[in-house]
Structure formats: structure tokens, C-alpha cells
Enzyme design. Structure first.
Site, mmCIF file in Angstrom:
data_model
loop_
_atom_site.group_PDB
_atom_site.id
_atom_site.type_symbol
_atom_site.label_atom_id
_atom_site.label_comp_id
_atom_site.label_asym_id
_atom_site.label_seq_id
_atom_site.Cartn_x
_atom_site.Cartn_y
_atom_site.Cartn_z
ATOM 1 C CG ASP A 1 0.425 3.886 6.687
ATOM 2 O OD1 ASP A 1 -0.466 3.132 6.259
ATOM 3 O OD2 ASP A 1 1.611 3.545 6.816
ATOM 4 C CB THR B 1 -4.715 -3.460 7.912
ATOM 5 O OG1 THR B 1 -4.856 -2.647 9.088
ATOM 6 C CG2 THR B 1 -3.281 -3.379 7.443
ATOM 7 N NE ARG C 1 6.716 -4.444 5.924
ATOM 8 C CZ ARG C 1 5.491 -3.945 5.986
ATOM 9 N NH1 ARG C 1 4.500 -4.667 6.473
ATOM 10 N NH2 ARG C 1 5.251 -2.718 5.565
ATOM 11 C CE LYS D 1 -2.092 -1.329 3.772
ATOM 12 N NZ LYS D 1 -1.500 -2.670 3.878
ATOM 13 C CB THR D 2 3.602 2.393 2.243
ATOM 14 O OG1 THR D 2 2.786 2.224 3.410
ATOM 15 C CG2 THR D 2 4.458 3.615 2.404
HETATM 16 N N1 LIG Z 1 4.229 -5.528 -5.877
HETATM 17 C C1 LIG Z 1 5.420 -5.385 -5.310
HETATM 18 N N2 LIG Z 1 6.535 -5.577 -6.040
HETATM 19 C C2 LIG Z 1 7.741 -5.470 -5.451
HETATM 20 N N3 LIG Z 1 7.944 -5.161 -4.153
HETATM 21 C C3 LIG Z 1 6.868 -4.945 -3.389
HETATM 22 C C4 LIG Z 1 5.567 -5.042 -3.924
HETATM 23 N N4 LIG Z 1 4.661 -4.789 -2.947
HETATM 24 C C5 LIG Z 1 5.382 -4.558 -1.846
HETATM 25 N N5 LIG Z 1 6.705 -4.642 -2.097
HETATM 26 C C6 LIG Z 1 7.773 -4.472 -1.112
HETATM 27 O O1 LIG Z 1 7.317 -5.052 0.110
HETATM 28 C C7 LIG Z 1 7.587 -4.224 1.229
HETATM 29 C C8 LIG Z 1 6.296 -3.900 1.935
HETATM 30 O O2 LIG Z 1 5.498 -3.023 1.140
HETATM 31 P P1 LIG Z 1 4.681 -1.799 1.778
HETATM 32 O O3 LIG Z 1 5.464 -1.186 2.893
HETATM 33 O O4 LIG Z 1 4.288 -0.904 0.666
HETATM 34 O O5 LIG Z 1 3.405 -2.564 2.341
HETATM 35 P P2 LIG Z 1 2.117 -1.987 3.094
HETATM 36 O O6 LIG Z 1 0.935 -2.588 2.443
HETATM 37 O O7 LIG Z 1 2.205 -0.498 3.144
HETATM 38 O O8 LIG Z 1 2.261 -2.591 4.548
HETATM 39 P P3 LIG Z 1 1.634 -2.034 5.952
HETATM 40 O O9 LIG Z 1 0.180 -2.372 5.967
HETATM 41 O O10 LIG Z 1 2.369 -2.810 6.998
HETATM 42 O O11 LIG Z 1 1.901 -0.563 6.013
HETATM 43 C C9 LIG Z 1 8.317 -3.010 0.686
HETATM 44 O O12 LIG Z 1 9.713 -3.170 0.940
HETATM 45 C C10 LIG Z 1 8.041 -3.009 -0.796
HETATM 46 O O13 LIG Z 1 9.130 -2.534 -1.520
HETATM 47 MG MG LIG Z 2 2.383 0.792 4.699
#
Ligand SMILES: Nc1ncnc2c1ncn2[C@@H]1O[C@H](COP(=O)(O)OP(=O)(O)OP(=O)(O)O)[C@@H](O)[C@H]1O
Ligand SMILES: [Mg+2]
Length: 337
Positions: free
Chosen positions: A109, A158, A219, A65-66
Site C-alpha cells: 500500500d 493515490t 468509503r 484499491k485495497t
Molecule cells: N466497488 C465497491 N463495491 C462495494 N464496496 C466497495 C467498493 N469499493 C470500495 N468499497 C468499500 O469502500 C471502503 C473503502 O475501500 P478501500 O479501503 O478498498 O479503498 P482504497 O482505495 O484502498 O482507499 P485508500 O486509498 O484510502 O487506501 C471499503 O470498506 C470497501 O469495502
Molecule cells: Mg487502501
């Protein structure tokens, strides 16, 4: 059980690793439907010279997401400002909003944890790009309306269900991210192994083995690669072969399905202490974990695996969970609910 709710912004990683995140939609692996949708909205907004409609990204932790929020800003050529939901008060929001540039991406967030009255104060900002500010105090207080730049609110959550309905409805695009396939995760592991400094030597079948056990979560895959790299460095010659990968995963107690010690403790507790059915509060106390982490981190993947069902009478461990952990299947389990 000790798990922190995963931090949203790669906190704790060295600076250089921020650049390991995908920066463009092309680099973002998988989620084909989502990328297509975003490309259309971005291209249309750019061709009209307008701001994007507000976006809400919804998924379990660690699915991107981020990362996507930042990518949207990059692809739009817009500035990016971010804030974390629970910490925001009305005045903080007002200050941030009045300082945004035209077409800025304003990322919040954990937006479901924003206080209700703060959410409400966002309505005019989201709908009409203006905000009401109180001037002065007491009976002489007045309200002035301040115009805002045309900005895009990008929220990440989430727990979509915890957002107020009217607030949720003000997001023009609500986008759900799915768990990744092992093949998609393998691509990410491969890329990361090349980009890490120094680069990691990992064989193809080892990549797949890590990918398969990453619970569909980017992650987790990234963290796993780093852990297994350490294992290979100390216990072998640094090269992650299939055998080393398996040895390392056994060592870190990550099982065939990618469940770790916390997941298994959760299921075992439910089965042994509560005969397979328990309420959230009881589980939280029994495994010394906060309710939010249980609901947001542990349960979604156990539900996806079919090991857990949520019923009005509590969470229930399924026959498949009993089997996976080597318990005899309870005879009347399936007629209980
Ligand atoms: N589709 C993707 N392709 C490559 N790398 C990804 C992808 N999605 C996520 N990542 C990698 O996975 C890690 C987690 O992604 P991110 O922090 O954006 O998740 P999030 O959904 O924001 O998690 P949270 O809910 O904990 O905030 C990051 O290091 C990101 O670079
Ligand atoms: Mg995030």
C-alpha cells in the site's frame, strides 16, 4: 481542519466489519471495465497455472484499491501478504519476498512512498523472481542471488506520478479506478444497510440522497450511512427516511454537492486570503493541513467538480467555486491564466 489521511485497511472498525467488504469480483460494485480486465487476467493465469502479472491500482482514497487487491487473491485462490510502502527497508522486503508462496499476492500500500533504493531492489524480484542479498560486511562482503516463488506484486497508490518511471513500467497491469456514480453508491449503501448489525432501515430515496452526496467515493458513503444511522437513532425512531437523511446531512454540514466543512474552508481560504489563487505550501499553512492530504484527499474531487484547476502558477478557484460558495464571480478571473 483536521483530517487524517484515510487509513488503508479499515483500521479502527470492529473485526466483524472486515467481512462487510466485498469478497469477490461479483460483489464488487461498478468499475465494469476494470472487473472485466481482471477476470480475463485471472482466468488466463489460472488456466496456465501461472502467477498473475504485477498489478498497480491507482485512484484517489476510498475507491476500492485495497478491497480489489484482496479480491484478486481470493479469486486466484492465492495467499495474501501485505506491507505499507514508507515503512519498508530493503531487508524487510527481502524477508517478506523469500517467504512468499507460489502465486502469492504481495500487496504494498502507498507504494509511491517506498524509498527509491528499496524500489530499485525490487526490480530483479519483479522481473526474474530472484533477489540479490548481501552476505557479510566490508570488503569481504559477497552477494548471493536467492530464487523466489512466482508471486504477484500488487501495488496501490493515490499518486502514480510519484512512482519512479522504471518501477512503474515493471507493472504489467496498471489499473485506474474512477469515482462511482450515485446509482452505484446507492447499491452499496443498500447492501451495507442490510449487512450491518443490527440492520439499518433506510428508505430508497434516502439511500439515493446519501449516495448523491458521497463524492463518488465508497468509503465516504459507508461512513455517512453510519453517521446518519446514529442521527436517526437519537433524533427519530431509527428509520432513515428522506427527511431524516436531509436533516442529518444538514446537521453534519454536508452540502448539496457532498462537500463538507473542510472542503468549504479550503475553497473559502483560497478565495478570501489569496484572491482565488495560491500555491500548495501557502494553502497548507493557511488551513493547517499537510500538503499530502491536500493533494490526495481534498483536491481530486474539487478538480472533478470543476471547482479547482491546477496551473503552473498555482491552484486556482474557478467561477463555479465562487458561485457555489455564494461569492460574486471575480470579473477578470478567467483571463488570469
Ligand atoms: N466497488 C465497491 N463495491 C462495494 N464496496 C466497495 C467498493 N469499493 C470500495 N468499497 C468499500 O469502500 C471502503 C473503502 O475501500 P478501500 O479501503 O478498498 O479503498 P482504497 O482505495 O484502498 O482507499 P485508500 O486509498 O484510502 O487506501 C471499503 O470498506 C470497501 O469495502
Ligand atoms: Mg487502501
Amino acid at each position: 481542519m483536521q483530517t487524517l489521511l484515510s487509513d488503508s485497511d479499515s483500521e479502527g472498525l470492529e473485526d466483524s466489519q472486515y467481512s462487510l467488504r466485498p469478497q469477490t469480483l461479483d460483489e464488487f460494485i461498478g468499475q465494469g471495465r476494470v472487473k472485466k480486465q481482471l477476470r480475463i487476467h485471472i482466468e488466463a493465469a489460472k488456466s496456465r497455472g501461472q502467477a498473475l502479472a504485477h498489478i498497480l491500482f491507482v485512484s484517489p482514497p476510498g475507491l476500492g484499491k485495497t478491497t480489489l487487491a484482496r479480491i484478486v487473491a481470493n479469486e486466484m485462490g492465492s495467499s495474501f501478504k501485505s506491507a505499507v510502502g514508507p515503512a519498508m527497508e530493503r531487508l524487510d522486503i527481502a524477508t517478506l519476498l523469500t517467504n512468499l508462496e507460489e502465486r502469492a499476492i504481495f500487496f504494498i500500500d502507498e507504494i509511491h512512498r517506498m524509498k527509491g533504493y528499496v524500489q530499485e531492489s525490487m526490480y530483479p524480484a519483479m522481473e526474474d523472481y530472484k533477489i540479490d542479498l548481501p552476505i557479510g560486511q566490508g570488503p569481504a562482503a559477497d552477494i548471493i542471488t536467492v530464487p523466489l516463488a512466482h508471486f504477484t506484486l500488487v501495488g496501490a497508490t493515490t499518486r502514480e506520478g510519484l512512482l519512479g518511471g522504471p518501477f512503474r513500467d515493471r507493472f504489467g497491469n496498471r489499473i485506474h479506478l474512477d469515482y462511482y456514480s450515485p446509482e452505484e453508491i446507492q447499491i452499496a449503501i443498500n447492501r451495507l444497510s442490510e449487512r450491518l448489525q443490527p440492520s439499518v432501515k433506510i428508505e430508497e430515496d434516502a439511500e439515493y440522497e446519501l449516495a448523491r452526496r458521497s463524492r463518488g467515493t465508497m468509503r465516504i458513503a459507508e461512513n455517512m450511512l453510519r453517521k446518519v444511522r446514529d442521527y436517526a437513532t437519537v433524533e427519530s425512531d431509527g428509520i432513515i427516511t428522506y427527511e431524516i437523511a436531509q436533516e442529518a446531512l444538514d446537521f453534519f454540514e454536508i452540502d448539496e454537492l457532498g462537500l463538507d466543512d473542510n472542503d468549504r474552508t479550503y475553497l473559502r481560504t483560497m478565495i478570501e486570503k489569496f484572491r482565488g489563487r495560491a500555491g500548495l505550501k501557502a494553502m497548507a499553512v493557511a488551513v493547517s493541513e499537510d500538503e499530502r492530504t491536500i493533494e490526495e484527499v481534498y483536491e481530486p474531487y474539487l478538480i472533478k467538480l470543476g471547482f479547482l484547476t491546477l496551473t503552473p502558477m498555482g491552484r486556482v478557484a474557478t467561477d463555479a467555486a465562487y458561485q457555489h460558495l455564494g461569492y460574486p464571480t471575480p470579473e477578470y478571473q478567467s483571463t488570469l491564466f
